[in-house]
Design a protein around this motif. Structure first.
Motif, PDB file in Angstrom:
ATOM      1  N   THR A  42       0.830  -1.200   0.000  1.00  0.00           N
ATOM      2  CA  THR A  42       0.000   0.000   0.000  1.00  0.00           C
ATOM      3  C   THR A  42       0.865   1.251   0.000  1.00  0.00           C
ATOM      4  O   THR A  42       1.963   1.277   0.563  1.00  0.00           O
ATOM      5  N   VAL A  43       0.347   2.308  -0.643  1.00  0.00           N
ATOM      6  CA  VAL A  43       1.023   3.599  -0.719  1.00  0.00           C
ATOM      7  C   VAL A  43       0.057   4.677  -0.252  1.00  0.00           C
ATOM      8  O   VAL A  43      -1.093   4.724  -0.708  1.00  0.00           O
ATOM      9  N   ALA A  44       0.516   5.536   0.642  1.00  0.00           N
ATOM     10  CA  ALA A  44      -0.229   6.735   1.024  1.00  0.00           C
ATOM     11  C   ALA A  44       0.544   7.941   0.512  1.00  0.00           C
ATOM     12  O   ALA A  44       1.750   8.050   0.731  1.00  0.00           O
ATOM     13  N   ALA A  45      -0.130   8.833  -0.202  1.00  0.00           N
ATOM     14  CA  ALA A  45       0.518  10.031  -0.754  1.00  0.00           C
ATOM     15  C   ALA A  45      -0.389  11.230  -0.500  1.00  0.00           C
ATOM     16  O   ALA A  45      -1.553  11.223  -0.909  1.00  0.00           O
ATOM     17  N   ALA A  46       0.151  12.233   0.172  1.00  0.00           N
ATOM     18  CA  ALA A  46      -0.677  13.372   0.582  1.00  0.00           C
ATOM     19  C   ALA A  46      -0.189  14.670  -0.035  1.00  0.00           C
ATOM     20  O   ALA A  46       0.791  14.704  -0.782  1.00  0.00           O
ATOM     21  N   GLY A  47      -0.876  15.761   0.311  1.00  0.00           N
ATOM     22  CA  GLY A  47      -0.684  17.045  -0.344  1.00  0.00           C
ATOM     23  C   GLY A  47       0.452  17.887   0.197  1.00  0.00           C
ATOM     24  O   GLY A  47       1.315  17.429   0.957  1.00  0.00           O
TER      25      GLY A  47
END
Length: 399
Positions: A42-47
């Motif tokens: 899983t990958v989490a990518a935020a602003g």
């Protein structure tokens, strides 16, 4: 078979309601994929992370309570609300937009940011593994600023890509081993607010160019990458719809390169996601944490993109989800220095669904504002037909 480019559509109220009540599997992963034995992660990518003076003052206030932080500055309480999500990702990617200064200051805000390096410690503490650093502010303070920022990230144990201190560093692809899968990360920006690297040092910050990005993706594959993720600083500020140039370049990157995922930054507001030629494009994930001088309502809303990769034959199946976030901003005090009754008192970054789910003590005003943030983010995310490709919230709103 690759999916076709989808036109902008209007999401019906009924569809939004259906998606809002959908039950995620996990919710932090695809249980079926994990049990199949196929490689999965899983990958989490935020602003954008962009520290304005009010956030630094909040960190000073919090340090007096926590007794933590360096030089009386602790960003931990401000960032803590997203830790339960970010820390669960196998790979968590932040977008670090400003330049860091010295722990004791002095600090600067727009137009040339110089922010406390203590924010990098908080980034690490909530669970981020890497940060992309190519933005229009990368060269705000020239080579010294680039060096200081990357030194701060190194000190905190956060890997980075997008800017570099040396040519050798610039030429080295950032590849992370994620559950046995080699994941490369690229970072590019459309420009640097009129500033340029020193002569002969164009490698100091990655300038967006299709050929350069394509070559970087090929090099990443040659270096052993199984998956390539691109973070790109593009588009119009404060504009919820992707620009024509974003759509054109995004489609070209999806169709003409092997990039597996594209994460967009810079707009400071949420923009839609879309699947083009089999590749997910998040045109703009808004702000992760910021406090603009004139908040618009949209600039406080952001999203964490959540992507579940599963190996399928020679390629990857990517399931996309999202986590709406919100930055609570205290109102200005009255002439007597008092806040309105019931007003929030601190700047806090929130996971909207989690706060609403566990928010027995929320005021009616808070509950309404957070629900608006979730529903508006949901409507924007789905506005280019992504629901048809399975995009949904990681965790839906509670009834």
């Amino acid at each position: 078979m690759k999916r076709r480019y989808r036109r902008s559509v209007t999401i019906s109220v009924a569809l939004l309601a259906t998606l809002s009540t959908a039950v995620a599997c996990g919710p932090f992963g695809d249980d079926k994929a994990a049990s199949s034995g196929d490689p999965t992660f899983t990958v989490a990518a935020a602003g954008d992370i962009l520290i304005h003076p009010q956030l630094t003052e909040q960190a000073r206030k919090d340090a007096k309570v926590t007794g933590k932080g360096e030089k009386g500055i602790d960003f931990g309480p401000t960032m803590a609300g997203i830790k339960p999500v970010i820390s669960k990702a196998d790979l968590a990617i932040c977008h670090f937009e400003p330049v860091t200064g010295k722990p004791e200051g002095p600090f600067e805000s727009y137009p040339a940011f110089l922010v406390p390096p203590q924010i990098v410690t908080a980034i690490k503490d909530v669970g981020y593994d890497t940060c992309t650093t190519a933005s229009n502010h990368t060269l705000d303070h020239g080579p010294t600023g680039v060096t200081d920022t990357l030194d701060a990230l190194d000190k905190a144990g956060v890997e980075h890509t997008g800017s570099a201190r040396t040519k050798a560093e610039a030429e080295k692809t950032l590849i992370k081993n994620v559950k046995g899968v080699k994941v490369a990360q690229l970072s590019y920006a459309f420009g640097f607010n009129g500033k340029e690297p020193p002569k002969g040092k164009a490698w100091m910050a990655n300038l967006t160019d299709f050929k350069a990005i394509k070559a970087a993706e090929k090099k990443a594959r040659k270096d052993g990458a199984d998956v390539v993720i691109l973070s790109i600083h593009w588009g119009r500020e404060n504009w919820p719809n992707p620009s024509r140039s974003q759509l054109s370049l995004g489609r070209r990157l999806a169709e003409k390169t092997g990039i597996d995922l594209i994460i967009g930054h810079h707009a400071h507001v949420v923009q839609p996601m879309e699947k083009v030629a089999g590749t997910w494009i998040a045109y703009g994930v808004g702000n992760q944490i910021a406090r603009h001088d004139v908040p618009t309502g949209l600039t406080e809303e952001g999203v964490i993109g959540w992507f579940e990769f599963t190996k399928k034959g020679k390629g990857w199946d990517v399931q996309a989800k999202y986590v709406p976030t919100f930055v609570d901003i205290p109102p200005d005090p009255d002439d007597a220095g008092k806040l309105p009754e019931g007003a929030v008192k601190d700047h806090r970054l929130l996971d909207v669904a989690a706060v609403l789910r566990d928010g027995d003590k929320l005021t009616k005003q808070q509950r309404s504002r957070y629900r608006l943030a979730f529903e508006r983010t949901e409507g924007t995310m789905l506005n280019r037909g992504a629901a048809d490709d399975g995009l949904r919230p990681l965790q839906p709103l509670s009834d």
